[in-house]
Write a protein that holds these residues in place. Structure first.
Motif, short mmCIF file in Angstrom:
data_model
loop_
_atom_site.label_atom_id
_atom_site.label_comp_id
_atom_site.label_asym_id
_atom_site.label_seq_id
_atom_site.Cartn_x
_atom_site.Cartn_y
_atom_site.Cartn_z
N GLU A 1 -10.57 -13.64 -2.51
CA GLU A 1 -10.56 -12.67 -1.85
C GLU A 1 -10.68 -13.17 -0.37
O GLU A 1 -11.71 -14.23 -0.06
CB GLU A 1 -11.68 -11.73 -2.15
CG GLU A 1 -11.45 -11.02 -3.57
CD GLU A 1 -12.79 -9.87 -3.49
OE1 GLU A 1 -13.28 -9.60 -2.50
OE2 GLU A 1 -12.51 -9.13 -4.63
N GLY A 2 -9.78 -12.73 0.30
CA GLY A 2 -9.75 -13.35 1.77
C GLY A 2 -9.10 -14.63 2.14
O GLY A 2 -9.48 -15.11 3.17
N GLU B 1 -4.65 -3.64 -2.52
CA GLU B 1 -5.16 -4.97 -3.29
C GLU B 1 -4.83 -6.26 -2.21
O GLU B 1 -5.61 -6.90 -1.98
CB GLU B 1 -4.79 -5.35 -4.56
CG GLU B 1 -5.39 -6.45 -5.12
CD GLU B 1 -5.23 -6.65 -6.49
OE1 GLU B 1 -5.24 -7.71 -7.14
OE2 GLU B 1 -4.18 -6.02 -7.25
N GLU C 1 -4.70 -5.90 0.95
CA GLU C 1 -5.38 -6.03 2.08
C GLU C 1 -6.92 -6.46 1.72
O GLU C 1 -7.70 -7.07 2.80
CB GLU C 1 -5.87 -4.39 2.50
CG GLU C 1 -4.52 -3.95 3.23
CD GLU C 1 -4.75 -2.63 3.40
OE1 GLU C 1 -5.60 -1.74 2.90
OE2 GLU C 1 -4.39 -2.06 4.66
N ILE C 2 -7.23 -6.76 0.42
CA ILE C 2 -8.54 -7.48 0.12
C ILE C 2 -8.17 -8.81 -0.14
O ILE C 2 -9.07 -9.63 0.24
CB ILE C 2 -9.07 -6.90 -1.08
CG1 ILE C 2 -9.63 -5.57 -1.02
CG2 ILE C 2 -10.08 -7.64 -1.72
CD1 ILE C 2 -9.74 -4.67 -2.44
N LYS C 3 -7.15 -9.41 -0.50
CA LYS C 3 -6.79 -10.68 -0.75
C LYS C 3 -6.24 -11.62 0.45
O LYS C 3 -6.45 -12.65 0.52
CB LYS C 3 -5.74 -10.67 -1.85
CG LYS C 3 -5.86 -10.21 -3.11
CD LYS C 3 -6.62 -11.07 -4.03
CE LYS C 3 -6.99 -10.44 -5.41
NZ LYS C 3 -7.67 -11.25 -6.30
N LYS D 1 -8.37 -12.36 6.93
CA LYS D 1 -8.78 -11.55 7.73
C LYS D 1 -7.90 -11.31 8.98
O LYS D 1 -7.60 -10.20 9.11
CB LYS D 1 -10.23 -11.57 8.15
CG LYS D 1 -11.01 -10.80 9.02
CD LYS D 1 -12.20 -11.30 9.59
CE LYS D 1 -12.77 -10.33 10.67
NZ LYS D 1 -13.97 -10.79 11.21
N ARG E 1 -4.58 -9.13 8.03
CA ARG E 1 -4.83 -7.72 7.26
C ARG E 1 -4.03 -6.70 8.02
O ARG E 1 -3.63 -5.92 7.30
CB ARG E 1 -6.30 -7.58 7.25
CG ARG E 1 -6.80 -6.72 6.16
CD ARG E 1 -8.18 -6.41 6.13
NE ARG E 1 -8.68 -7.70 5.28
CZ ARG E 1 -10.07 -8.17 5.51
NH1 ARG E 1 -10.74 -7.52 6.38
NH2 ARG E 1 -10.30 -9.42 4.94
#
Length: 157
Positions: A35-36, A133, A135-137, A140, A143
């Motif tokens: 994530e991120g 999903e 947007e989470i992966k 930053k 995004r």
């Protein structure tokens, strides 16, 4: 002047809505991050290279395939590092298969301070993600590209 990179936000439409192609960086620093940690295919703009050509070249280097289509400029996105990424959207070619990506490689000393040089792929995998999903992966600093793509497609959430 900030460092500038260029990239492509590759997308496709599925029955459930837009999906985007994200790449996971290769190498030992990113191996256990999820994530991120994902990104669009992107990279530095070379001297005397126009931004869209750089974005297409970087996608080819990171995916191992030529991306063609109707490129639409999404915008410029300042990253937490200060770098600016110029991004275009493009609808995926129907034959783009993430299982067949072949990324270029980079070399680093690994493990550190051993003098041992190892090769790692720039991208160790690529996946299609539904927009929410993605947007989470995604990193930053990238995004906002997802929201801008949805606006461009007329599918704001």
């Amino acid at each position: 002047m900030p460092v500038r990179s260029a990239g492509l936000l590759i997308h496709r439409l599925s029955e459930t809505g837009p999906e985007v192609l994200l790449v996971h960086p290769g190498g030992p620093f990113w191996a256990k991050k999820d994530e991120g940690a994902w990104s669009i295919p992107k990279g530095l703009i070379e001297a005397d290279e126009d931004e869209l050509s750089a974005a297409i070249r970087e996608a080819r280097e990171e995916l191992g395939v030529e991306i063609q289509g109707a490129f639409a400029r999404l915008g410029e996105y300042r990253q937490p590092s200060g770098k600016v990424v110029v991004v275009w959207s493009v609808e995926a070619n129907a034959t783009l298969c993430v299982e067949e990506i072949r990324s270029s490689e980079f070399q680093i000393e690994w493990p550190p301070r051993t003098g041992r040089i190892q090769n790692f792929p720039e991208v160790d995998r690529a996946e299609w993600f539904p927009a929410a999903e993605a947007e989470i992966k995604i990193l930053k600093g990238q995004r906002a590209t997802i929201a801008d793509l949805l606006k461009q497609l007329g599918r704001e959430q």
